[in-house]
Design an enzyme around this catalytic site. Structure first.
Site, PDB file in Angstrom:
ATOM      1  N   HIS A 480      -8.359  -2.426  -4.957  1.00 23.33           N
ATOM      2  CA  HIS A 480      -7.170  -1.809  -4.367  1.00 23.33           C
ATOM      3  C   HIS A 480      -7.062  -2.162  -2.880  1.00 23.33           C
ATOM      4  CE1 HIS A 480      -4.121   1.470  -4.033  1.00 23.33           C
ATOM      5  NE2 HIS A 480      -4.560   1.489  -2.786  1.00 23.33           N
ATOM      6  N   GLU A 481      -8.140  -1.922  -2.140  1.00 20.03           N
ATOM      7  CA  GLU A 481      -8.100  -2.178  -0.698  1.00 20.03           C
ATOM      8  C   GLU A 481      -7.953  -3.668  -0.404  1.00 20.03           C
ATOM      9  OE1 GLU A 481      -7.433   0.211   1.060  1.00 20.03           O
ATOM     10  OE2 GLU A 481      -8.043   1.777  -0.349  1.00 20.03           O
ATOM     11  N   HIS A 484      -4.345  -4.563  -0.434  1.00 21.26           N
ATOM     12  CA  HIS A 484      -3.725  -4.301   0.873  1.00 21.26           C
ATOM     13  C   HIS A 484      -4.174  -5.371   1.865  1.00 21.26           C
ATOM     14  CE1 HIS A 484      -1.909  -0.415   0.155  1.00 21.26           C
ATOM     15  NE2 HIS A 484      -3.050   0.185  -0.136  1.00 21.26           N
ATOM     16  N   HIS A 487      -2.289  -8.531   1.727  1.00 20.23           N
ATOM     17  CA  HIS A 487      -0.935  -8.369   2.255  1.00 20.23           C
ATOM     18  C   HIS A 487      -0.938  -8.685   3.759  1.00 20.23           C
ATOM     19  CE1 HIS A 487       2.864  -5.594   1.817  1.00 20.23           C
ATOM     20  NE2 HIS A 487       3.175  -6.869   1.857  1.00 20.23           N
TER      21      HIS A 487
HETATM   22 ZN   LIG Z   1      -3.407   2.033  -1.127  1.00 15.86          ZN
END
Ligand SMILES: [Zn+2]
Length: 688
Positions: A480-481, A484, A487
């Site tokens: 998940h991290e 990010h 991104h």
């Molecule tokens: Zn998040």
């Protein structure tokens, strides 16, 4: 949720835009990308003060330029922000990962200074007029990102009340200050409540199958000297890290009931804060000319309207309800086998664990042996490298702690970004996992390209021998991290503030959720799952169990998330609510009739619901699901295979590279040539 992306930086930095920038000068570039200032805390407050003064002077100077252009006005404003961020972001980072009395004191001093600067900038008439001048004179010749930056900034000024008469502006500022104080009080009341209530257990049998690490955390040292500790035992507070193991393992129903009741009675003094906050929000919406607070915040969202968000949430919830009912029946049946005929909420976590273990035969302690921290990171990088055609090359540089690591991110032979990681837990680290950065990709006023410097932080526990074996949830969190992280790392946007995660709040979780979906696809597990002692690949049987167990209680999970989001939307679209009304709505909407809690984090009264009352998620809790419907559709396009290179690179070059330069729905159309299919999320959750 799992990260701290929208933390104090984003809250404070309304006008400070994104992050600090680093110069790329010929062959010095690599050294500087991995740079972390070792003296970040030295002389901290005076340096921040001086940096703010410099920024203010620069902004005033720029506002006074007669013939403003994008290049002589907007880009230099970005540089002023970047220079300020350069000074304080490393301090902020150290406060989160190396927290101490010193960092706490520094943050206590600098955050009000930064907040005041930010407020003043959001009301700076000269800057506002400057943006409007460029919109009038130069707009047509700007590129899409620059146009969006101009439009977004003008809009932000206007919804901050720049055109209102002075007295109304002053009132908005008062409201802002009071809101900040109320949010802080809300949090502090909750922190105190979490710590103050404790249940002590001295009979070890009552701990049931509680893992050693959880027991160790709760252990009371009989030699500590305090008379109430003389007999030893285990003490559990209402903090998530104690409450979770307690509700999952403690065998005595009555004790679980006491704990559960205490958890639901937390922080009653927050009731008055909730009433006041809603009143202030309604007042600010009215001053700014909106019919309710939700309509005001939806000005800066991708979702078209509060009604559209409500409709989306209700639809999901209706579809998930029968599944949630089945989940409940399953747990109640298992409890009945233990002669528990009045299955209650405080039995949920306890029987969830049993059913999961019995039905899915998944022994997490065995699964963990295939996820040693460093090997898992390498495995994850390996997957990403193949998907997006980049390389991660570790380089030894001085950082803030021995556990932290630095990697150059390389694409087509060029270093394009710097990535820092700090995954293991320690006392001085804030709980949770998050992504943030020291700088975002952008091009400055002199045409110099600044590269992203992004970090991921976690709190994964090392075993006694120092080897960190990750739980399945840790692995999911890491993906998940990293989503990010990518991104930020793979951004190609030239305008600071729109780069990387500079997107609307309700789409910021798209890249994270997208990558998270892949963590347990069989092809990925096969690649990353290696036994930490033998190096053997994870057996197919275990892979199957992990994949199957992931579907456990999905209906219940959706019912809860949609219910909380609907409640949040409801209280911000109604008028004149008092706490009694809020409580009634919470009881009827957020606590879905008959549903059981999918996990202990949902065990909370309205007075402990931080997202809308302490964080900047008012009328925003739906954002996670809104982004997830896009992420689900993007994931489905890959059909379980992350190594569809053509598609992965398209995703990289649109969604990841594009940041907030265009609205996410536009980037999405560039990615797949169509809008996201709303059925994809239903399929992923088995609702269709
Ligand atoms: Zn998040």
């Amino acid at each position: 949720m799992k990260h701290k992306l929208l933390n104090i930086i984003a809250i404070v930095a309304v006008a400070i835009t994104a992050a600090f920038a680093i110069y790329m000068k010929g062959n010095c570039m690599k050294t500087e990308l991995g740079y972390f200032p070792q003296n970040a805390l030295e002389n901290a407050t005076p340096r921040v003060n001086a940096a703010i003064d410099t920024a203010r002077a620069r902004v005033d100077e720029l506002a006074a330029i007669p013939d403003k252009t994008y290049m002589n006005f907007v880009r230099p404003l970005m540089d002023a922000d970047a220079a300020l961020n350069d000074v304080w972001l490393p301090m902020n980072h150290l406060d989160s990962v190396m927290h101490s009395d010193e960092t706490k004191k520094i943050m206590g001093e600098i955050l009000p200074l930064l907040a005041a600067y930010s407020t003043d900038m959001s009301q700076h008439k000269g800057v506002y007029e400057g943006y409007k001048y460029i919109k009038e004179h130069e707009y047509d010749s700007l590129d899409a990102a620059q146009k969006k930056l101009i439009d977004d900034t003008i809009r932000n000024f206007e919804i901050s009340g720049i055109n209102l008469p002075k007295d109304k502006q002053a009132r908005l500022k008062e409201i802002d200050i009071e809101q900040t104080k109320l949010s802080n009080d809300f949090t502090n009341n909750l922190i105190a409540a979490n710590k103050n209530f404790k249940i002590k257990i001295t009979d070890e049998k009552l701990l049931g199958n509680m893992p050693e690490s959880d027991r160790a955390a709760a252990k009371v040292n009989g030699e500590s000297g305090a008379p109430e500790h003389s007999e030893g035992g285990w003490e559990f507070s209402l903090l998530d890290s104690f409450y979770g193991p307690f509700m999952t393992y403690v065998t005595d129903r009555n004790l679980r009931k006491q704990m559960h009741d205490a958890r639901f009675a937390r922080a009653p003094e927050n009731a008055a804060i909730i009433s006041r906050k809603l009143e202030l929000r309604e007042e600010s919406a009215k001053i700014l000319g909106y019919k309710d607070y939700a309509s005001l915040v939806f000005e800066v969202r991708v979702a078209p309207s509060p009604d559209a968000a409500k409709k989306f949430l209700s639809h999901l919830r209706d579809l998930a309800k029968p599944m949630a009912d089945r989940d409940r029946a399953e747990l109640a049946a298992r409890a009945a086998a233990d002669n528990v005929t009045d299955f209650a909420p405080y039995d949920a976590a306890f029987y969830m664990r049993l059913v999961r273990q019995e039905q899915y035969e998944l022994d997490e302690s065995i699964a963990r042996e295939y996820f040693e921290l460093n090997a898992t990171v390498t495995g994850m990088f390996d997957i990403i490298e193949e998907m997006f055609d980049v390389k991660f090359a570790e380089r030894k540089v001085p950082l803030w702690h021995g556990d932290a690591k630095y990697y150059d991110v390389i694409q087509d032979g060029n270093v394009i970004a710097g990535f820092f990681t700090d995954w293991t837990t320690r006392e001085s680290k804030m709980p949770g996992a998050w992504m943030s950065g020291f700088s975002d990709h952008y091009v400055d006023a002199n045409g110099v390209r600044h590269l992203p410097r992004i970090y991921n932080v976690g709190n994964f526990s090392p075993a006694a021998d120092g080897t960190s074996l990750l739980t399945l949830d840790n692995v999911r969190t890491m993906f998940h991290e990293m989503g990010h992280g990518l991104h930020g790392l793979l951004s190609k946007v030239d305008e600071l503030g729109l780069s990387g995660t500079g997107v609307e709040r309700d789409v910021v979780e798209l890249p994270s959720t997208f990558l998270e979906y892949f963590w347990n696809s069989p092809v990925v597990l096969k690649r990353i799952g290696r036994h930490y002692k033998t190096g053997k690949q994870m057996p197919d049987e275990l892979i199957e169990k992990i994949v199957r167990a992931d579907n456990f209680m999905k209906g219940t999970d959706i019912v809860w998330r949609t219910s909380y989001a609907l409640f949040d939307m409801e209280i911000h679209t109604r008028h004149g609510l008092k706490f009694a009304d809020v409580q009634k709505l919470f009881d009827t909407i957020a606590l879905p009739a008959g549903a059981i809690t999918p996990g202990t984090t949902y065990d909370r009264p309205v007075t402990a619901f931080m997202h809308p009352f302490a964080h900047a998620y008012a009328a925003g809790y739906y954002s996670y699901l809104w982004a997830e419907q896009m992420a689900a559709d993007a994931y489905m396009a890959f059909d379980g295979n992350p190594f569809n290179k053509e598609l992965a690179r398209k995703y990289r070059d649109t969604i990841l590279a594009g940041g907030g330069a265009k609205k996410m729905d536009e980037l999405y159309r560039e990615f797949l040539g169509r809008d996201p299919n709303p059925e994809s999320i239903l399929k992923i959750y088995g609702l269709k």
